[in-house]
Scaffold this motif. Structure first.
Motif, mmCIF file in Angstrom:
data_model
loop_
_atom_site.group_PDB
_atom_site.id
_atom_site.type_symbol
_atom_site.label_atom_id
_atom_site.label_comp_id
_atom_site.label_asym_id
_atom_site.label_seq_id
_atom_site.Cartn_x
_atom_site.Cartn_y
_atom_site.Cartn_z
ATOM 1 N N ASP A 130 0.741 -1.086 -0.184
ATOM 2 C CA ASP A 130 0.139 0.001 0.076
ATOM 3 C C ASP A 130 0.918 1.328 -0.004
ATOM 4 O OD1 ASP A 130 -1.585 2.263 0.756
ATOM 5 O OD2 ASP A 130 -3.232 0.724 1.726
ATOM 6 N N THR A 146 0.279 4.185 0.753
ATOM 7 C CA THR A 146 0.001 5.393 1.760
ATOM 8 C C THR A 146 0.881 5.654 2.705
ATOM 9 O OG1 THR A 146 -2.343 4.474 1.690
ATOM 10 C CG2 THR A 146 -1.864 6.120 3.267
ATOM 11 N N ALA A 147 1.759 4.752 3.317
ATOM 12 C CA ALA A 147 2.773 5.167 4.157
ATOM 13 C C ALA A 147 3.871 5.715 3.387
ATOM 14 C CB ALA A 147 3.174 3.621 5.034
ATOM 15 N N VAL A 203 3.777 7.682 0.745
ATOM 16 C CA VAL A 203 3.211 9.044 0.259
ATOM 17 C C VAL A 203 3.136 9.791 1.758
ATOM 18 C CG1 VAL A 203 1.081 10.539 -0.214
ATOM 19 C CG2 VAL A 203 1.657 8.407 -1.449
ATOM 20 N N THR A 204 2.802 9.322 2.870
ATOM 21 C CA THR A 204 3.052 10.328 4.331
ATOM 22 C C THR A 204 4.358 10.578 4.595
ATOM 23 O OG1 THR A 204 0.879 8.848 4.754
ATOM 24 C CG2 THR A 204 1.891 10.229 6.539
ATOM 25 N N ARG A 252 -5.691 13.390 -1.514
ATOM 26 C CA ARG A 252 -6.907 12.860 -0.598
ATOM 27 C C ARG A 252 -6.738 11.240 -0.464
ATOM 28 N NH1 ARG A 252 -11.836 15.486 -3.011
ATOM 29 N NH2 ARG A 252 -10.032 15.507 -4.627
ATOM 30 N N GLU A 253 -6.538 10.627 -1.250
ATOM 31 C CA GLU A 253 -6.389 9.181 -1.443
ATOM 32 C C GLU A 253 -5.170 8.578 -1.982
ATOM 33 O OE1 GLU A 253 -10.110 6.752 -2.719
ATOM 34 O OE2 GLU A 253 -10.099 8.476 -3.745
ATOM 35 N N PRO A 254 -4.221 8.509 -1.052
ATOM 36 C CA PRO A 254 -2.888 8.146 -1.399
ATOM 37 C C PRO A 254 -3.022 6.457 -1.799
ATOM 38 C CG PRO A 254 -2.961 8.803 0.808
ATOM 39 C CD PRO A 254 -4.256 9.049 0.529
ATOM 40 N N LYS A 255 -3.920 5.799 -1.430
ATOM 41 C CA LYS A 255 -4.029 4.629 -2.164
ATOM 42 C C LYS A 255 -4.173 4.586 -3.502
ATOM 43 C CE LYS A 255 -6.703 0.550 0.297
ATOM 44 N NZ LYS A 255 -5.565 0.479 1.185
ATOM 45 N N LEU A 311 -3.055 6.541 -5.857
ATOM 46 C CA LEU A 311 -1.974 7.227 -6.272
ATOM 47 C C LEU A 311 -1.533 6.876 -7.686
ATOM 48 C CD1 LEU A 311 0.568 9.256 -6.351
ATOM 49 C CD2 LEU A 311 1.943 7.361 -5.349
ATOM 50 N N GLU A 346 1.870 -3.667 -5.147
ATOM 51 C CA GLU A 346 1.126 -3.084 -4.265
ATOM 52 C C GLU A 346 0.192 -4.078 -3.308
ATOM 53 O OE1 GLU A 346 -1.602 -0.059 -5.999
ATOM 54 O OE2 GLU A 346 -0.052 1.324 -6.062
#
Lengths: 195, 149
Positions: free
Chosen positions: A5, A7-8, A10-11, A65-68, A70, A131
């Motif tokens: 994923d 998300t981590a 991107v953050t 808004r939605e890193p998932k 990407l 992913e």
């Protein structure tokens, strides 16, 4: 990075982590580049527009808004920047209108186009694979060996009863198919057909 | 053409995935390098001023405008606190900050060192000769989206 994923990543990249940024580039740069190529940009122009897309990501990292999603964001932004690129070219070389007005994404009736489409599909597949949860990736790797690993071996490697392998395989494939990269590709192809 | 079978069939999907993972990635190394490099353009504290108007793109969206009818390119960037208007001629990049305030503008350009130019009390500045390539302008705590000149 064990789990796929984004998300981590991107953050972390939004927070200033250069390694996280490099990991995003490592995974997604081929997809951005392949999308630009599918928009019929030559290698040099595709490289330029790719860089612009990555700059857009730098600018938008904190508010993504939605890193998932990407991969979808990158592909859509690439398409947008390719369109901009053609418009600005038209400004510089207005006499070239006929060729440039022709610029649309590749379609698969032409052999060269078919190659560009296949490259983009492969790039999207690699992203979708990266992913996946580790368990799915391990299972696929075992199934993709030539000859494929025996179910008994897979069972041992994944600590999973033989009877669960078939259902897991199909769940993982479903997950692969539902990935943002492949879904964006499907949506885009549907759009091209309707046009 | 059966190239889209992977959307329906598990066997086809696994087959395409296998091909994808066994095909060498054709992306040139320079593409990744350029993408890694843009991270240094990131300015943490700065607020992004979005490109809201670019005459080159917007006017061409309307059919019929010829190149010679639009020799001065204009661009506008907006953040919540500052508007940056730019006019580009062959000899200079002219800018106007609204409202005036920041006393200098910093130019970041791909592949070369950043440099600053002064802004006068009315909020106007002049960069001559105009920078070329992919650039951003930073004024106080606002940075423009990257744009090509």
């Amino acid at each position: 990075m064990a789990d796929g994923d984004p998300t981590a990543l991107v953050t972390a990249a939004a927070g200033g982590d250069t390694q996280a940024w490099n990991a995003l580039v490592e995974r997604y740069a081929p997809l951005v580049y392949a999308t630009c190529r599918r928009w019929r940009l030559d290698a040099a122009d595709a490289a330029d527009v790719s860089q612009t897309v990555w700059l857009r990501l730098v600018e938008n990292l904190p508010k993504l808004r939605e890193p998932k999603a990407l991969p979808g964001w990158l592909m859509t932004t690439a398409a947008h920047e390719c369109t901009r690129f053609y418009r600005s070219r038209r400004r510089e070389r207005p006499d070239d209108l006929t060729t440039l007005l022709d610029r649309t994404p590749a379609d698969d009736t032409d052999p060269i186009d078919a190659g560009l489409i296949r490259d983009e599909l492969h790039a999207a597949m690699r992203v979708a694979f990266a992913e996946l949860p580790e368990r799915c990736r391990t299972l696929f790797s075992l199934l993709m060996t030539d000859p494929p690993a025996a179910y008994t071996e897979i069972s041992t490697r994944l600590a999973m009863p033989c009877g669960a392998i078939g259902p897991t395989r199909s769940r993982c494939l479903d997950r692969l198919r539902r990935s943002a990269a492949l879904q964006t590709l499907i949506a885009d192809a549907g759009h091209a057909v309707r046009r | 053409m059966t190239s889209n079978d992977w959307q329906e069939s598990d066997e086809a999907l696994l087959q395409v995935l296998t091909q994808a993972l066994h095909t060498p990635d054709p992306t040139p190394a320079s593409v990744r390098e350029a993408a890694r490099a843009v991270y240094t353009w990131r300015t943490i504290e700065a607020e992004l001023a979005e490109l809201v108007h670019d005459s080159r793109v917007d006017e061409l969206a309307m059919a019929g405008l010829r190149a010679e009818e639009a020799d001065l390119r204009t661009l506008s960037f907006e953040s919540s606190t500052l508007t940056i208007e730019l006019g580009v001629s062959t000899t200079a990049l002219l800018g106007q900050l609204v409202p005036p305030g920041p006393t200098e503008v910093t130019v970041h350009r791909e592949g070369s060192a950043a440099y600053s130019v002064p802004v006068d009390p009315d909020g106007t500045f002049r960069i001559a000769p105009p920078p070329t390539g992919l650039i951003t302008l930073t004024c106080a705590d606002v940075v423009t989206a990257a744009f090509h000149l």
